[in-house]
Design a protein around this motif. Structure first.
Motif, PDB file in Angstrom:
ATOM      1  N   MET A   1      87.273  66.744  76.289  1.00 12.13           N
ATOM      2  CA  MET A   1      87.955  66.470  75.025  1.00 12.13           C
ATOM      3  C   MET A   1      88.761  65.179  75.170  1.00 12.13           C
ATOM      4  O   MET A   1      89.503  64.987  76.134  1.00 12.13           O
ATOM      5  CB  MET A   1      88.866  67.630  74.649  1.00 12.13           C
ATOM      6  CG  MET A   1      89.742  67.371  73.435  1.00 12.13           C
ATOM      7  SD  MET A   1      88.786  67.115  71.924  1.00 12.13           S
ATOM      8  CE  MET A   1      88.077  68.726  71.749  1.00 12.13           C
ATOM      9  N   LEU A   2      88.628  64.297  74.199  1.00  7.94           N
ATOM     10  CA  LEU A   2      89.335  63.039  74.230  1.00  7.94           C
ATOM     11  C   LEU A   2      90.794  63.234  73.861  1.00  7.94           C
ATOM     12  O   LEU A   2      91.174  64.204  73.223  1.00  7.94           O
ATOM     13  CB  LEU A   2      88.679  62.066  73.244  1.00  7.94           C
ATOM     14  CG  LEU A   2      87.225  61.714  73.528  1.00  7.94           C
ATOM     15  CD1 LEU A   2      86.680  60.849  72.407  1.00  7.94           C
ATOM     16  CD2 LEU A   2      87.073  61.007  74.841  1.00  7.94           C
ATOM     17  N   ASN A 430      87.024  72.131  69.515  1.00  2.00           N
ATOM     18  CA  ASN A 430      85.943  71.333  70.080  1.00  2.00           C
ATOM     19  C   ASN A 430      84.731  71.466  69.182  1.00  2.00           C
ATOM     20  O   ASN A 430      84.707  72.295  68.273  1.00  2.00           O
ATOM     21  CB  ASN A 430      85.618  71.777  71.505  1.00  2.00           C
ATOM     22  CG  ASN A 430      84.980  70.674  72.315  1.00  2.00           C
ATOM     23  OD1 ASN A 430      84.531  69.663  71.766  1.00  2.00           O
ATOM     24  ND2 ASN A 430      84.938  70.837  73.626  1.00  2.00           N
ATOM     25  N   SER A 431      83.730  70.665  69.432  1.00  6.95           N
ATOM     26  CA  SER A 431      82.564  70.652  68.567  1.00  6.95           C
ATOM     27  C   SER A 431      81.342  70.236  69.367  1.00  6.95           C
ATOM     28  O   SER A 431      81.445  69.549  70.400  1.00  6.95           O
ATOM     29  CB  SER A 431      82.788  69.687  67.388  1.00  6.95           C
ATOM     30  OG  SER A 431      81.609  69.524  66.634  1.00  6.95           O
ATOM     31  N   GLN A 432      80.178  70.653  68.867  1.00  6.34           N
ATOM     32  CA  GLN A 432      78.922  70.237  69.476  1.00  6.34           C
ATOM     33  C   GLN A 432      78.636  68.763  69.240  1.00  6.34           C
ATOM     34  O   GLN A 432      77.692  68.221  69.827  1.00  6.34           O
ATOM     35  CB  GLN A 432      77.771  71.078  68.932  1.00  6.34           C
ATOM     36  CG  GLN A 432      77.690  72.487  69.508  1.00  6.34           C
ATOM     37  CD  GLN A 432      77.318  72.480  70.977  1.00  6.34           C
ATOM     38  OE1 GLN A 432      76.294  71.927  71.379  1.00  6.34           O
ATOM     39  NE2 GLN A 432      78.162  73.082  71.800  1.00  6.34           N
ATOM     40  N   PHE A 433      79.444  68.097  68.413  1.00 10.62           N
ATOM     41  CA  PHE A 433      79.279  66.652  68.264  1.00 10.62           C
ATOM     42  C   PHE A 433      79.609  65.931  69.570  1.00 10.62           C
ATOM     43  O   PHE A 433      79.177  64.794  69.771  1.00 10.62           O
ATOM     44  CB  PHE A 433      80.182  66.130  67.142  1.00 10.62           C
ATOM     45  CG  PHE A 433      79.679  66.458  65.768  1.00 10.62           C
ATOM     46  CD1 PHE A 433      78.498  65.916  65.294  1.00 10.62           C
ATOM     47  CD2 PHE A 433      80.375  67.320  64.937  1.00 10.62           C
ATOM     48  CE1 PHE A 433      78.020  66.222  64.030  1.00 10.62           C
ATOM     49  CE2 PHE A 433      79.921  67.631  63.669  1.00 10.62           C
ATOM     50  CZ  PHE A 433      78.728  67.082  63.216  1.00 10.62           C
ATOM     51  N   LYS A 465      91.096  64.776  69.047  1.00 10.78           N
ATOM     52  CA  LYS A 465      92.328  65.184  68.373  1.00 10.78           C
ATOM     53  C   LYS A 465      93.048  63.962  67.812  1.00 10.78           C
ATOM     54  O   LYS A 465      93.140  62.921  68.447  1.00 10.78           O
ATOM     55  CB  LYS A 465      93.223  65.914  69.376  1.00 10.78           C
ATOM     56  CG  LYS A 465      94.579  66.331  68.853  1.00 10.78           C
ATOM     57  CD  LYS A 465      95.359  67.000  69.974  1.00 10.78           C
ATOM     58  CE  LYS A 465      96.778  67.333  69.550  1.00 10.78           C
ATOM     59  NZ  LYS A 465      97.545  67.920  70.674  1.00 10.78           N
ATOM     60  N   ASN A 466      93.557  64.104  66.581  1.00  8.54           N
ATOM     61  CA  ASN A 466      94.347  63.029  65.989  1.00  8.54           C
ATOM     62  C   ASN A 466      95.776  63.511  65.730  1.00  8.54           C
ATOM     63  O   ASN A 466      96.146  64.625  66.112  1.00  8.54           O
ATOM     64  CB  ASN A 466      93.692  62.499  64.705  1.00  8.54           C
ATOM     65  CG  ASN A 466      93.550  63.570  63.644  1.00  8.54           C
ATOM     66  OD1 ASN A 466      94.459  64.365  63.402  1.00  8.54           O
ATOM     67  ND2 ASN A 466      92.387  63.624  62.999  1.00  8.54           N
ATOM     68  N   THR A 467      96.571  62.711  65.090  1.00  7.64           N
ATOM     69  CA  THR A 467      97.984  63.048  64.850  1.00  7.64           C
ATOM     70  C   THR A 467      98.312  63.074  63.364  1.00  7.64           C
ATOM     71  O   THR A 467      99.440  62.819  62.962  1.00  7.64           O
ATOM     72  CB  THR A 467      98.898  62.014  65.545  1.00  7.64           C
ATOM     73  OG1 THR A 467      98.564  60.700  65.082  1.00  7.64           O
ATOM     74  CG2 THR A 467      98.733  62.089  67.048  1.00  7.64           C
ATOM     75  N   TYR A 468      97.345  63.420  62.545  1.00 14.74           N
ATOM     76  CA  TYR A 468      97.597  63.472  61.111  1.00 14.74           C
ATOM     77  C   TYR A 468      98.227  64.794  60.670  1.00 14.74           C
ATOM     78  O   TYR A 468      98.664  64.922  59.541  1.00 14.74           O
ATOM     79  CB  TYR A 468      96.288  63.266  60.336  1.00 14.74           C
ATOM     80  CG  TYR A 468      95.691  61.897  60.514  1.00 14.74           C
ATOM     81  CD1 TYR A 468      96.491  60.767  60.537  1.00 14.74           C
ATOM     82  CD2 TYR A 468      94.319  61.727  60.683  1.00 14.74           C
ATOM     83  CE1 TYR A 468      95.954  59.508  60.717  1.00 14.74           C
ATOM     84  CE2 TYR A 468      93.761  60.476  60.854  1.00 14.74           C
ATOM     85  CZ  TYR A 468      94.584  59.368  60.873  1.00 14.74           C
ATOM     86  OH  TYR A 468      94.051  58.128  61.045  1.00 14.74           O
ATOM     87  N   THR A 477      89.301  64.502  64.579  1.00 18.81           N
ATOM     88  CA  THR A 477      88.500  63.462  63.937  1.00 18.81           C
ATOM     89  C   THR A 477      87.077  63.478  64.469  1.00 18.81           C
ATOM     90  O   THR A 477      86.864  63.535  65.683  1.00 18.81           O
ATOM     91  CB  THR A 477      89.121  62.072  64.167  1.00 18.81           C
ATOM     92  OG1 THR A 477      90.386  61.994  63.519  1.00 18.81           O
ATOM     93  CG2 THR A 477      88.221  60.969  63.622  1.00 18.81           C
ATOM     94  N   LEU A 478      86.128  63.410  63.558  1.00 20.05           N
ATOM     95  CA  LEU A 478      84.729  63.156  63.897  1.00 20.05           C
ATOM     96  C   LEU A 478      84.408  61.745  63.444  1.00 20.05           C
ATOM     97  O   LEU A 478      84.556  61.419  62.263  1.00 20.05           O
ATOM     98  CB  LEU A 478      83.800  64.153  63.202  1.00 20.05           C
ATOM     99  CG  LEU A 478      82.310  63.791  63.225  1.00 20.05           C
ATOM    100  CD1 LEU A 478      81.763  63.827  64.651  1.00 20.05           C
ATOM    101  CD2 LEU A 478      81.500  64.701  62.307  1.00 20.05           C
TER     102      LEU A 478
END
Length: 845
Positions: A1-2, A430-433, A465-468, A477-478
């Motif tokens: 995960m980023l 998390n996502s399969q992307f 993950k973003n901070t919105y 975010t994707l």
């Protein structure tokens, strides 16, 4: 995960749903509960109003008014079979029986009252509470909404599970969003409705759906002609299909290894357009999506998964940092706002003019977006730079959460330019992307050139993950890049291959005009109406008893009145469109002339509900119905007004069990899984029941998935057999527990692709999903062979399957065994699977 990207100021004004659908009278508090738990400003306004009301009313009158107030009638009958005694002890301020953790709430009430004013203007309260108003100026429904918030917060038990355990049913959202109350009494029953339905009531309501057990064959042939389409549309379609079928239809023979009929695109377009006029939505549609109206299919060649590239992911994050450090280069211009467009929409005729618009350049200097069509989901598009856009998805109707499904149109692009799209309000951890999955895209220009295909697209795909978010609400975010091949093309981009409600109705027309009426009994009926007035189709498939058929033998010559039932359901979660494609493959196969399909029709009567949540599908929701609830958590005690499809689907099974004592061999509910590859099953293990081990029940449930071991794309190691407290309201556990159906399953299919077998490294396609449906039918034939074996010839169950060694059993509830014995004696054992299967290892401890 980023890691998360830096925060950027964007025009994100609110997290409320832009579309409100008004529920039936008496249930408005449910929507109020959803909105109230999201916006702290509403609670602050209520606090201010409360203080003004208290200051205006004398204390003595205030106390007298409190004693005279009574609960609404709808909440007076909210007792259920599990909490009838508890409901009598509840106070008049609650709208429903207390949850199992109600004692904890009582202990904290004093502390909550003292801190309610301080916490009312925050967004991260664990127990948000608004005390009752003492005047008649505020409706009681606001109070009931607050009570629901308290109990839902208390019931969030999944947040502490490990990542492996959280995979089941793919419903573990982030800690702040998964607040579903899983108790059977989450919604009060309508006025005068009894929690238990007797056999007389069931016979009166559901006998009409089982004519095959009563009527002679000549009457069944007459009833097959009846359709669920309104008479006017049916007459138009009959005129359209007259003298055309089957001459204009083409037999399609592909990897499925059998032939079925496929309508040409122009005939499909006319049929789809007629049926779309009868589809009712929560907001007004302005067009028909081109790929839906022309029956688009997936690319004929297999498409490999994207290889993960850490360097490109690092470049993506650096670009986010760069645009924060140099804000003058950012436009921050809203180019599409669904809220505004819906309010100003005046279009009444649904059509599609994409072929005329294609290659036509707009005067706008940016991309054009649209999602005001069936299954569409895009709320806002914000231009960041000339080639970059931030996209915001709509939540489910009447809610503020569940952002995953997207389906929108983009146009006015320039060729040979790489555009970057960032969808910034995903909720899953998390996502399969991040594991090779790509979105799908349909190009109108390619379709006009003879290539009407959905294709996997996107480069430099990252999910991080973003901070919105605010407080405990976290968004992800994707991001992906697309280089369009044609100038001024019209493209449709989606999370997965869409399958709309109107597509299902069009398939019903196709099936009803192309099956063999001489030997197949295929009937379509309306199970019930949804909240918005759409039909929920119920299909019956079997064969007429014909002893002269050459393909029959002694094992298959079973009278129509003696066959057991197979019940199949799908699409209870609207965003899981892959479940509909599997169901389409099953129905195609059962109506074909395959020898195995004939055996199945001779052996079983199939009752199929292909879409349990039509309203959610139509409005582009991800998980809930218009009543803001996950329908797959309402099976224990469904509300007939809010959840009619679940209420009547359970009634069908209850009728078979209690009235006509017809055996149900298999129950299977089809789903999609966003965080695992392959397809697999979830089942029930009586030794791991949340009320304690049920030693009197068979563990033969593990046999059916074992029969898939040789099927390509099936992952035996991903199957899980458990009966957790958090899942007590889902379909497979309820039908296993209440109706004693041992072979009750949830089938999960990936959105991404496969990492086992022949398809390893390939992304899933429509043809592959339909192939899974065909394989499901072939395995059912193996199950018939297992039924005909003696008990000694079947291997011991412990050798058939992997046991859940690492799955921790939950603590038994007090008197759990007594509760189980009483429930087992009340239900009829005649609806269990065949005795030969159940007798193999019923004594396994």
């Amino acid at each position: 995960m980023l890691h998360c990207c830096p925060k950027q100021q964007l025009p994100i004004d609110t997290i409320f749903s832009p579309v409100r659908y008004f529920l039936p009278h008496g249930y408005d508090y449910i929507v109020s509960n959803e909105l109230l738990s999201a916006d702290p400003q509403i609670i602050k306004d209520l606090d201010d109003m409360r203080e003004k009301c208290k200051s205006a009313v004398p204390s003595n009158e205030r106390n007298s008014n409190t004693e005279q107030r009574v609960r609404p009638k709808s909440s007076m009958s909210s007792s259920t079979t599990r909490a009838s005694s508890a409901s009598k002890s509840t106070t008049t301020t609650s709208c429903r029986p207390k949850s199992l953790k109600g004692t904890k709430l009582e202990k904290k009430k004093v502390e909550q009252k003292t801190l309610s004013k301080k916490k009312s203007n925050t967004n991260g309260n664990k127990y948000r509470q608004v005390s009752r108003l003492d005047t008649n100026g505020i409706d009681d429904v606001e109070e009931t909404g607050i009570r629901l918030v308290e109990d839902e917060e208390l019931d969030d038990e999944d947040s502490s599970k490990s990542d492996d355990d959280a995979e089941e049913d793919d419903d573990e959202e982030d800690e702040g969003s998964n607040k579903e109350n899983l108790s059977s009494s989450s919604i009060p029953l309508p006025n005068g409705e009894e929690p238990i339905r007797d056999s007389v009531d069931l016979s009166r309501a559901y006998e009409q759906f089982f004519d095959e057990t009563i009527d002679p064959i000549y009457m069944l042939r007459l009833k097959m002609v009846q359709t669920i389409i309104d008479p006017h549309t049916d007459s138009l379609l009959s005129r359209l299909f007259r003298n055309i079928l089957p001459a204009s239809l083409t037999p399609l023979t592909a990897q499925s290894r059998f032939s079925y009929w496929r309508m040409p695109s122009d005939l499909y377009f006319q049929t789809y357009s007629m049926l779309a006029k009868s589809t009712r939505s929560a907001y007004q549609f302005t067009k028909l999506a081109y790929p839906d109206t022309f029956n688009a299919v997936s690319y004929p060649r297999f498409e490999p998964m994207q290889k993960s590239d850490e360097r490109s992911s690092r470049t993506t994050l650096l670009a986010d940092i760069r645009r924060i450090l140099y804000p003058p280069s950012i436009y921050n211009r809203t180019v599409y706002d669904f809220d505004t467009i819906v309010d100003n929409s005046t279009t009444t005729t649904l059509n599609n003019d994409d072929e005329q618009r294609c290659h036509r350049r707009s005067n706008a200097d940016h991309l054009l977006f649209d999602s005001q069509f069936e299954c569409g989901n895009l709320r806002k598009a914000i231009q960041i730079t000339e080639e970059e856009y931030d996209l915001i998805l709509r939540p489910d109707i009447n809610t503020f959460r569940y952002h995953q499904w997207f389906y929108f149109e983009v146009s006015n692009m320039r060729p040979d330019i790489t555009y970057r799209f960032n969808i910034i309000n995903f909720e899953k951890l998390n996502s399969q992307f991040n594991a090779g999955m790509q979105p799908v895209m349909f190009s109108v220009c390619d379709a006009l050139g003879g290539k009407p295909y959905w294709r996997r697209i996107g480069e430099k795909i990252s999910y991080y993950k973003n901070t919105y978010g605010k407080k405990k609400k976290i968004y992800y975010t994707l991001t992906f890049n697309i280089r369009f091949a044609h100038a001024n093309d019209i493209c449709y981009i989606a999370y997965h291959y869409p399958y709309t409600y109107t597509t299902l109705m069009t398939d019903l027309v196709n099936w009803s005009n192309t099956y063999d009426r001489a030997s197949i009994y295929f009937r379509q009926q309306v199970l019930c109406k949804t909240l918005s007035g759409n039909d929920c189709p119920l299909l019956t498939i079997t064969s007429f008893y014909n002893q002269n058929d050459l393909y029959q033998n002694e094992k298959q010559t079973i009278s129509l009145h003696e066959r057991s039932y197979v019940i199949l359901t799908a699409r209870v979660h609207p965003g899981e469109s892959n479940a509909s494609w599997i169901m389409k493959g099953i129905i195609d196969y059962l109506l074909s002339d395959e020898p195995t399909a004939r055996i199945l029709r001779d052996r079983f009567i199939f009752k199929i509900i292909p879409m349990l949540n039509p309203d959610g599908v139509i409005n582009g929701c991800q998980r809930c119905s218009l009543a803001t609830k996950d329908l797959n958590r309402q099976w224990s005690s469904p509300n007939s007004t809010l959840f009619p499809t679940i209420y009547h689907a359970k009634g069908l099974i209850a009728y078979l069990s209690m009235c006509c004592s017809r055996p149900i061999t298999v129950f299977c509910d089809f789903h999609g899984h966003s965080r695992q590859k392959n397809f697999f099953f979830y089942g029930n293990d009586p030794r791991l029941h949340f009320l304690g081990p049920a030693y009197d029940r068979s563990t033969i449930t593990k046999l059916f998935p074992k029969l898939f071991a040789d099927i390509q794309g099936f992952a035996l190691q991903s199957c899980l057999f458990s009966m957790r407290k958090q899942k007590e309201g889902c379909a497979r556990i309820v039908v296993w527990d209440e109706f004693k159906i041992d072979l009750a399953y949830t089938m999960e299919a990936t959105y991404n692709g496969f990492d086992v077998g022949l398809y390893k490294g390939l992304q899933i396609q429509i043809s592959t999903l339909q192939m899974i449906g065909h394989d499901f039918c072939r395995v059912l034939v193996k199950l018939v062979d297992q039924e005909l074996k003696s008990a000694d010839s079947i291997l011991p169950i412990e050798e058939l399957f992997v046991t859940n060694e690492n799955y921790s059993q939950e603590k038994c509830a007090p008197h759990g065994d007594e509760k189980r014995r009483s429930s087992s004696t009340d239900s009829s054992s005649s609806s269990s699977s065949s005795s030969s299967l159940s007798s193999t290892d019923g004594g396994v401890h």
